[in-house]
Design a protein around this motif. Structure first.
Motif, PDB file in Angstrom:
ATOM      1  N   VAL A  26      24.875  88.052  48.244  1.00  0.00           N
ATOM      2  CA  VAL A  26      24.133  87.621  49.535  1.00  0.00           C
ATOM      3  C   VAL A  26      25.394  87.060  50.481  1.00  0.00           C
ATOM      4  CG1 VAL A  26      22.514  86.057  50.547  1.00  0.00           C
ATOM      5  CG2 VAL A  26      21.936  87.309  48.447  1.00  0.00           C
ATOM      6  N   GLY A  27      26.217  86.175  49.801  1.00  0.00           N
ATOM      7  CA  GLY A  27      27.238  85.544  50.680  1.00  0.00           C
ATOM      8  C   GLY A  27      28.115  86.773  51.283  1.00  0.00           C
ATOM      9  N   ALA A  29      27.313  89.532  51.800  1.00  0.00           N
ATOM     10  CA  ALA A  29      26.481  90.334  52.842  1.00  0.00           C
ATOM     11  C   ALA A  29      26.291  89.608  54.214  1.00  0.00           C
ATOM     12  CB  ALA A  29      25.149  90.661  52.299  1.00  0.00           C
ATOM     13  N   LEU A  30      26.110  88.208  53.954  1.00  0.00           N
ATOM     14  CA  LEU A  30      26.105  87.393  55.264  1.00  0.00           C
ATOM     15  C   LEU A  30      27.517  87.523  56.122  1.00  0.00           C
ATOM     16  CD1 LEU A  30      23.917  84.529  54.184  1.00  0.00           C
ATOM     17  CD2 LEU A  30      23.438  86.231  55.758  1.00  0.00           C
ATOM     18  N   LEU A  33      27.804  90.919  57.498  1.00  0.00           N
ATOM     19  CA  LEU A  33      26.687  91.050  58.669  1.00  0.00           C
ATOM     20  C   LEU A  33      27.424  90.379  59.845  1.00  0.00           C
ATOM     21  CD1 LEU A  33      23.855  91.988  59.359  1.00  0.00           C
ATOM     22  CD2 LEU A  33      23.164  89.557  59.008  1.00  0.00           C
ATOM     23  N   VAL A  34      27.974  89.306  59.965  1.00  0.00           N
ATOM     24  CA  VAL A  34      28.489  88.533  61.063  1.00  0.00           C
ATOM     25  C   VAL A  34      29.590  89.471  61.597  1.00  0.00           C
ATOM     26  CG1 VAL A  34      29.885  86.558  61.865  1.00  0.00           C
ATOM     27  CG2 VAL A  34      27.764  86.236  60.506  1.00  0.00           C
ATOM     28  N   THR A  99      24.362  93.763  49.626  1.00  0.00           N
ATOM     29  CA  THR A  99      25.795  94.191  50.734  1.00  0.00           C
ATOM     30  C   THR A  99      25.914  95.549  51.029  1.00  0.00           C
ATOM     31  OG1 THR A  99      26.889  92.175  49.542  1.00  0.00           O
ATOM     32  CG2 THR A  99      28.280  93.912  50.716  1.00  0.00           C
ATOM     33  N   VAL A 102      23.474  96.363  53.923  1.00  0.00           N
ATOM     34  CA  VAL A 102      24.196  95.718  55.019  1.00  0.00           C
ATOM     35  C   VAL A 102      24.914  96.562  55.595  1.00  0.00           C
ATOM     36  CG1 VAL A 102      25.531  93.902  56.078  1.00  0.00           C
ATOM     37  CG2 VAL A 102      23.497  93.278  54.743  1.00  0.00           C
TER      38      VAL A 102
END
Length: 123
Positions: A26-27, A29-30, A33-34, A99, A102
């Motif tokens: 998740v980290g 992926a975030l 994403l940014v 990830t 995304v």
């Protein structure tokens, strides 16, 4: 009952890779994403700016067609979705599902932007 032989007791990671923790997935992926959002916004703004810059003047009755788009521009336009697709594939192989999703969505958006850029440059 006999215990399995030493040959059958290989390390479990040799046959299957262990997946990263969900928190790491998740980290990453975030973060991606940014970064992907910044890339998409910049590409869309450039698309609008270049499109407005090449639009014919309302006073001019003649349209100027320029077919001299550099090869490097085509490599950037169509290379970005290709690199994004490779990134989605790699993250899927690394067993990072969040990830990979995304990156797959980023690939789709990059593909749509590449089609828009191509249509604009060829018109």
């Amino acid at each position: 009952m006999a215990s399995p032989s030493a040959d059958d007791q290989g390390p479990p990671t040799s046959a299957r890779r262990e997946r990263p923790s969900r928190l790491i997935d998740v980290g990453v992926a975030l973060l991606l994403l940014v970064a992907d959002a910044v890339i998409v916004v910049v590409a869309a703004l450039l698309l609008v700016a270049v499109g407005l810059g090449t639009a014919p003047s309302p006073d001019s009755s003649r349209r100027v067609h320029s077919r001299d788009t550099p090869f490097l521009a085509w490599c950037v336009i169509w290379g970005t979705p290709a690199v994004a697709a490779v990134g989605a594939f790699v993250h899927a192989r690394l067993r990072m599902p969040v990830t990979a999703v995304v990156q797959a969505l980023f690939t789709l958006v990059c593909g749509l932007l590449a089609v828009a850029w191509t249509r604009m440059l060829l018109s």
